[in-house]
Design a protein around this motif. Structure first.
Motif, short mmCIF file in Angstrom:
data_model
loop_
_atom_site.label_atom_id
_atom_site.label_comp_id
_atom_site.label_asym_id
_atom_site.label_seq_id
_atom_site.Cartn_x
_atom_site.Cartn_y
_atom_site.Cartn_z
N ASP A 163 52.17 -38.76 -25.81
CA ASP A 163 53.55 -38.83 -26.27
C ASP A 163 54.54 -38.86 -25.11
OD1 ASP A 163 52.66 -38.76 -28.87
OD2 ASP A 163 53.02 -36.62 -29.16
N ILE A 175 54.53 -42.41 -23.42
CA ILE A 175 55.19 -43.41 -24.26
C ILE A 175 56.68 -43.18 -24.33
CG2 ILE A 175 55.32 -44.38 -26.58
CD1 ILE A 175 52.84 -45.19 -24.99
N GLU A 176 57.09 -41.91 -24.40
CA GLU A 176 58.52 -41.58 -24.45
C GLU A 176 59.22 -42.06 -23.18
OE1 GLU A 176 61.20 -40.68 -26.91
OE2 GLU A 176 59.48 -39.42 -27.42
N ALA A 221 59.17 -46.00 -23.11
CA ALA A 221 60.07 -46.56 -24.12
C ALA A 221 61.53 -46.43 -23.71
CB ALA A 221 59.84 -45.86 -25.46
N THR A 264 51.11 -49.31 -28.73
CA THR A 264 51.72 -48.03 -29.09
C THR A 264 53.21 -48.04 -28.77
OG1 THR A 264 49.64 -46.89 -28.60
CG2 THR A 264 51.61 -45.53 -28.78
N LEU A 265 53.54 -48.63 -27.62
CA LEU A 265 54.94 -48.74 -27.22
C LEU A 265 55.73 -49.57 -28.22
CD1 LEU A 265 57.12 -48.31 -25.00
CD2 LEU A 265 56.29 -50.43 -23.95
N ARG A 318 55.29 -49.91 -31.31
CA ARG A 318 55.49 -49.19 -32.58
C ARG A 318 56.44 -47.99 -32.44
NH1 ARG A 318 49.17 -48.85 -34.63
NH2 ARG A 318 48.96 -51.04 -35.26
N HIS A 319 56.81 -47.65 -31.22
CA HIS A 319 57.64 -46.48 -30.98
C HIS A 319 59.07 -46.74 -31.45
CE1 HIS A 319 59.93 -43.46 -28.68
NE2 HIS A 319 58.81 -42.77 -28.66
N ASP A 320 59.64 -45.79 -32.19
CA ASP A 320 60.97 -45.98 -32.77
C ASP A 320 62.05 -46.17 -31.71
OD1 ASP A 320 59.95 -45.74 -35.31
OD2 ASP A 320 60.39 -43.60 -35.49
N HIS A 371 66.89 -40.55 -28.86
CA HIS A 371 65.82 -40.82 -29.80
C HIS A 371 65.36 -39.54 -30.48
CE1 HIS A 371 61.42 -41.15 -30.77
NE2 HIS A 371 61.94 -42.09 -31.53
N SER A 419 65.27 -38.51 -34.49
CA SER A 419 64.01 -38.15 -35.14
C SER A 419 64.11 -36.83 -35.90
CB SER A 419 62.89 -38.05 -34.09
OG SER A 419 62.74 -39.28 -33.42
#
Length: 296
Positions: free
Chosen positions: A145, A148-149, A152, A177-178, A180-182, A291, A295
């Motif tokens: 996580d 990716i955070e 992103a 995965t990146l 799909r990250h919001d 972000h 969330s």
């Protein structure tokens, strides 16, 4: 006024006063592909080009950067965030006058920050602009996580991959995965691939085309090809000596390739809008926090 709006206002105010340090995030789909080596040697070569370079080690639990630089930081990012240390306290000086910041557990603990801590951290990050022209973030490997955070939220990402099938597969998994990250906005992030341990120019280009074709077809994303680093015996020899190859063997093919990559990156800087709020370490943290607010 909500927290996200307060962060945006801080960024706007600070951008009127000063320019932001350039932030380059170096990542990889798996460990063992030379990501940290690339981070350290790029910082050294950028320093030789006259830039004040600082490395932020976000690879938690490991001390690869410390070993390569031969330095042990007394304080880390968490000490600044939670224990009252200033930016200047947590920056160690490494070879060729590059700076080094140990992430400690600071980035991982960001999810638990309260409002005042978040606003204070973002303000404090602007101080780094006095110490650096470029900040290179060395992420952990894989698709955790935290990795990716960070990726992103970054405007510039260097993806390190080798010709090994597992490296290619894992690099694709990271990008999937990146995607799909919001918090990921493809138009706000430039992703450049670096081929490492390449036997020839053709092999490096082929690696890029192979990965980019799949990424474009199934994810609708586009990567750029920054270049390749050839495999040579000086590289593992320098690692055994606990030195960056750019210092131990500056004329080695791999060291010269690192210089070429740094020069390409420096040339590309001319195209970056200096007031773009996506740049700068404070800008990156602001995007992460925004972000998180969405969330919750």
């Amino acid at each position: 006024m909500d927290q996200a709006e307060q962060l945006r206002n801080i960024v706007k105010q600070q951008n009127k006063k000063q320019r932001s340090a350039r932030v380059i995030t170096v990542t990889s789909g798996k460990g063992g592909v030379g990501k940290s080596n690339v981070s350290v040697n790029l910082a050294i070569q950028m320093s030789r080009l006259g830039k004040r370079a600082v490395i932020l080690d976000a690879d938690f639990g490991l001390a690869n950067i410390e070993v390569m630089l031969g330095t042990r930081p007394q304080y880390n990012l968490a000490d600044m965030m939670f224990r009252g240390k200033d930016v200047k306290d947590i920056i160690c000086t490494g070879p060729e006058d590059i700076g080094f910041i140990s992430g400690g557990s600071g980035l991982r603990e960001m999810t638990n920050l309260n409002k005042d801590q978040i606003l204070s951290l973002v303000r404090t990050m602007y101080e780094l602009d006095h110490y650096a022209d470029v900040v290179i973030i060395d992420t952990g490997a894989g698709i955790s996580d935290t990795v990716i955070e960070l990726v992103a939220s970054s405007s510039e990402v260097l993806l390190v991959a080798t010709p090994e099938p597992t490296s290619i597969t894992d690099a694709y998994a990271l990008l999937k995965t990146l995607h799909r990250h919001d918090g990921f906005e493809a138009g706000s992030t430039s992703i450049k691939m670096i081929g490492n341990r390449i036997q020839s120019y053709e092999e490096g280009k082929e690696l890029y085309l192979k990965l980019n074709t799949v990424v474009n077809k199934f994810l609708g994303m586009e990567m750029e090809y920054l270049g390749a680093i050839p495999y040579d015996e000086c590289l593992p020899r320098a690692v055994m000596q606990q030195q960056p190859v750019s210092l131990a063997y500056p004329d080695a093919p791999s060291a010269r390739a690192m210089l070429e990559l740094a020069m390409v990156l420096e040339d590309e800087k001319k195209e970056i809008e200096p007031m773009d709020t996506a740049h700068g370490l404070a800008g990156l943290f602001t995007k992460i926090f925004k972000h998180q607010f969405r969330s919750k």
